[in-house]
Design an enzyme around this catalytic site. Structure first.
Site, PDB file in Angstrom:
ATOM      1  N   TYR A 258      12.395 -13.775  -2.608  1.00 32.21           N
ATOM      2  CA  TYR A 258      12.299 -13.175  -1.263  1.00 32.21           C
ATOM      3  C   TYR A 258      13.336 -12.078  -1.142  1.00 32.21           C
ATOM      4  CZ  TYR A 258       9.199 -14.609   2.465  1.00 32.21           C
ATOM      5  OH  TYR A 258       8.118 -14.721   3.285  1.00 32.21           O
TER       6      TYR A 258
ATOM      7  N   GLU B 116      13.508  -9.541   1.878  1.00 25.75           N
ATOM      8  CA  GLU B 116      13.243  -8.720   3.063  1.00 25.75           C
ATOM      9  C   GLU B 116      14.290  -7.620   3.177  1.00 25.75           C
ATOM     10  OE1 GLU B 116      13.050 -11.210   6.506  1.00 25.75           O
ATOM     11  OE2 GLU B 116      10.961 -11.754   6.132  1.00 25.75           O
TER      12      GLU B 116
ATOM     13  N   ASP C 239      -4.274  11.065   2.311  1.00 27.12           N
ATOM     14  CA  ASP C 239      -4.515   9.742   1.720  1.00 27.12           C
ATOM     15  C   ASP C 239      -5.176   9.990   0.372  1.00 27.12           C
ATOM     16  OD1 ASP C 239      -5.430   7.307   0.877  1.00 27.12           O
ATOM     17  OD2 ASP C 239      -6.361   6.726   2.775  1.00 27.12           O
TER      18      ASP C 239
ATOM     19  N   THR D  54      -3.223   4.208  -2.632  1.00 28.54           N
ATOM     20  CA  THR D  54      -3.286   2.907  -3.288  1.00 28.54           C
ATOM     21  C   THR D  54      -2.897   3.136  -4.747  1.00 28.54           C
ATOM     22  OG1 THR D  54      -5.631   3.279  -3.735  1.00 28.54           O
ATOM     23  CG2 THR D  54      -5.092   1.915  -1.826  1.00 28.54           C
TER      24      THR D  54
ATOM     25  N   LYS E  76      -6.646   2.309  -7.916  1.00 30.06           N
ATOM     26  CA  LYS E  76      -7.919   3.009  -8.189  1.00 30.06           C
ATOM     27  C   LYS E  76      -7.716   3.856  -9.452  1.00 30.06           C
ATOM     28  CE  LYS E  76      -9.488   2.904  -3.350  1.00 30.06           C
ATOM     29  NZ  LYS E  76      -8.585   1.998  -2.696  1.00 30.06           N
TER      30      LYS E  76
ATOM     31  N   ARG F  99      -3.029  -3.958  -7.314  1.00 26.54           N
ATOM     32  CA  ARG F  99      -3.402  -3.711  -5.921  1.00 26.54           C
ATOM     33  C   ARG F  99      -2.109  -3.538  -5.130  1.00 26.54           C
ATOM     34  NH1 ARG F  99      -8.420  -4.672  -6.670  1.00 26.54           N
ATOM     35  NH2 ARG F  99      -8.865  -3.783  -4.645  1.00 26.54           N
TER      36      ARG F  99
HETATM   37  C1  LIG Z   1      -9.007   6.459   0.948  1.00 29.04           C
HETATM   38  C2  LIG Z   1      -8.671   5.017   1.083  1.00 29.04           C
HETATM   39  N1  LIG Z   1      -7.611   4.671   1.821  1.00 29.04           N
HETATM   40  C3  LIG Z   1      -7.260   3.391   1.998  1.00 29.04           C
HETATM   41  C4  LIG Z   1      -7.974   2.378   1.395  1.00 29.04           C
HETATM   42  C5  LIG Z   1      -7.582   0.950   1.680  1.00 29.04           C
HETATM   43  O1  LIG Z   1      -7.066   0.334   0.592  1.00 29.04           O
HETATM   44  P1  LIG Z   1      -6.987  -1.277   0.499  1.00 29.04           P
HETATM   45  O2  LIG Z   1      -8.374  -1.738   0.184  1.00 29.04           O
HETATM   46  O3  LIG Z   1      -6.015  -1.473  -0.609  1.00 29.04           O
HETATM   47  O4  LIG Z   1      -6.503  -1.768   1.812  1.00 29.04           O
HETATM   48  C6  LIG Z   1      -9.073   2.684   0.601  1.00 29.04           C
HETATM   49  C7  LIG Z   1      -9.832   1.602  -0.038  1.00 29.04           C
HETATM   50  O5  LIG Z   1     -10.911   1.724  -0.488  1.00 29.04           O
HETATM   51  C8  LIG Z   1      -9.440   4.047   0.448  1.00 29.04           C
HETATM   52  O6  LIG Z   1     -10.501   4.404  -0.268  1.00 29.04           O
END
Ligand SMILES: Cc1ncc(COP(=O)(O)O)c(C=O)c1O
Length: 407
Positions: free
Chosen positions: A46, A48, A204, A230, A233, A239
């Site tokens: 842990y 935090e 994003d 993320t 991918k 993850r």
């Molecule tokens: C562009 C985009 N942002 C955020 C996410 C969310 O990711 P998570 O599934 O890890 O919450 C995704 C998931 O497919 C995504 O394609």
């Protein structure tokens, strides 16, 4: 493993993954080292807080670990630690995006994001997501004819609506994004925007982060204020998610004192949304970031795009309508319904799965059906490229998709 039930399920899933052609655009196949880090004793700890500022004892190792993950994240994308901060604690992409809004956008404020059927993600302000309940989405889309982003109408809408934040990024948009134009749109929102100096530009890059790392897709960092991604991918890690933020960006608090975006985002992640960071996950992120900095990964990223282009071209030759006419990334959106073939996305996905090809059904621009049975499927090349597939293999994959769906 003593738990034979779980052991059996893990073995079954391993076998399933080996047996199929995986064209899920958001999945990949991680290295053994990433798996080892995930399954390590770091899961027992842990911690935090942040390195040097924890609420528990015994952090000498995990402080070094988290700092190393941060250093690797900045280095991978060529960012100076003097100019950029990165938070490596978000548990996944959705909480990362939520943390940014929580930090920077007053509740009830406007988030401008791509609509779902045009390729945006739920967390870009869609009403079924918390991001669309606590904030108001100003949706933008693609030009109905070209199916690519129309920056002029984007600008018109942004200037009229004055969103606090503009999200550039997608989950099902196959083309490159012009981040410079997004910057211009954000700046055009003017000094009377809710944040004072134009809208905040958040990118994003969840889908294309690995391609940016491998220089196979434009980098957003020159133009963005905040970049989320993320790790699981195209970046081929566990993850998890990262939030990059410019250190010089500030926002006035209720007392009129400037507070840095970086501090606000750190506070939104912990204690705003999460408790203890998942240190095994952070270790696996660090491993993946190092792997992504190698020449082999650069080759991989370039191959991912080449393979997706072959897939799009071959399917086009066989009479399938590809949304926007092609791809510049790892993903291809196939119109199985309106393109004249008359197969719903659900049926297409089910038929392919029976033939061992795993895809996902997906809405397409101008969608006339429902998200549970939309007009298309989304396919991606990231996972199968990791498994060594090249152009000739993807030609064969296109042939098989056509055969299954035309039968
Ligand atoms: C562009 C985009 N942002 C955020 C996410 C969310 O990711 P998570 O599934 O890890 O919450 C995704 C998931 O497919 C995504 O394609």
């Amino acid at each position: 493993m003593k738990d034979t039930q779980i052991k059996k399920l893990i073995e079954s899933e391993k076998k399933r993954q080996k047996k199929v052609i995986n064209l899920i655009a958001s999945e990949n196949v991680v290295s053994k080292d990433v798996l080892k880090a995930l399954g390590s004793e770091l899961t027992n700890k842990y911690a935090e807080g942040y390195p040097g500022k924890r609420y528990y004892g015994g952090n000498e190792v995990v402080d070094e670990l988290e700092s190393l993950a941060q250093t690797r994240a900045l280095r991978l994308f060529g960012l100076s630690p003097d100019l950029w901060h990165v938070n490596v604690q978000p548990l996944s992409g959705s909480p990362a995006n939520l943390a940014v809004y929580l930090a920077l956008v007053p509740i009830g404020g406007k988030i401008m994001g791509m609509s779902l059927d045009n390729g945006g993600h739920l967390t870009h302000g869609h009403k079924v997501s918390m991001t669309g309940k606590a904030w108001v989405q100003v949706p933008f889309g693609v030009d109905p004819k070209t199916e690519v982003i129309d920056y002029d109408s984007l600008k018109q809408k942004a200037v009229a609506e004055k969103p606090a934040i503009i999200v550039a990024g997608f989950t099902a948009y196959p083309r490159t994004v012009d981040f410079k134009k997004f910057r211009e749109v954000a700046d055009a929102c003017g000094p009377d925007s809710p944040v004072g100096t134009g809208a905040i530009l958040m990118v994003d890059m969840s889908h294309f982060a690995g391609l940016v790392a491998g220089k196979a897709y434009p980098s957003p960092f020159e133009y963005a204020d905040v970049v989320t991604t993320t790790v699981h991918k195209t970046l081929r890690g566990p993850r998890s998610a990262l939030i990059f933020v410019r250190k010089d960006k500030t926002k006035l608090n209720t007392k009129g004192v400037p507070v840095s975006f970086a501090d606000l985002i750190d506070k939104a992640v912990f204690p705003g949304l999460q408790g203890g960071p998942h240190l095994n996950q952070i270790a696996a992120v660090a491993v993946a970031l190092k792997e992504a900095s190698t020449p082999a990964f650069k080759k991989y990223a370039q191959q991912v795009v080449k393979n997706a282009k072959v897939l799009a071209d071959e399917l086009t030759k066989k009479g399938w309508r590809i949304v926007s006419g092609g791809t510049d990334s790892h993903l291809v959106l196939i119109d199985t319904w309106m393109g004249g073939k008359g197969i719903g996305g659900k049926e297409a996905s089910d038929r392919l799965e029976k033939a061992g090809i795993i895809v996902n059904k997906n809405t397409i621009p101008g969608e006339t059906r429902t998200p549970v049975d939309p007009s298309g499927i989304r396919v991606g090349s990231a996972a199968e490229t990791t498994r060594g597939k090249k152009e000739k293999d993807f030609r064969k994959v296109a042939e098989n998709i056509d055969k299954v769906l035309s039968a």
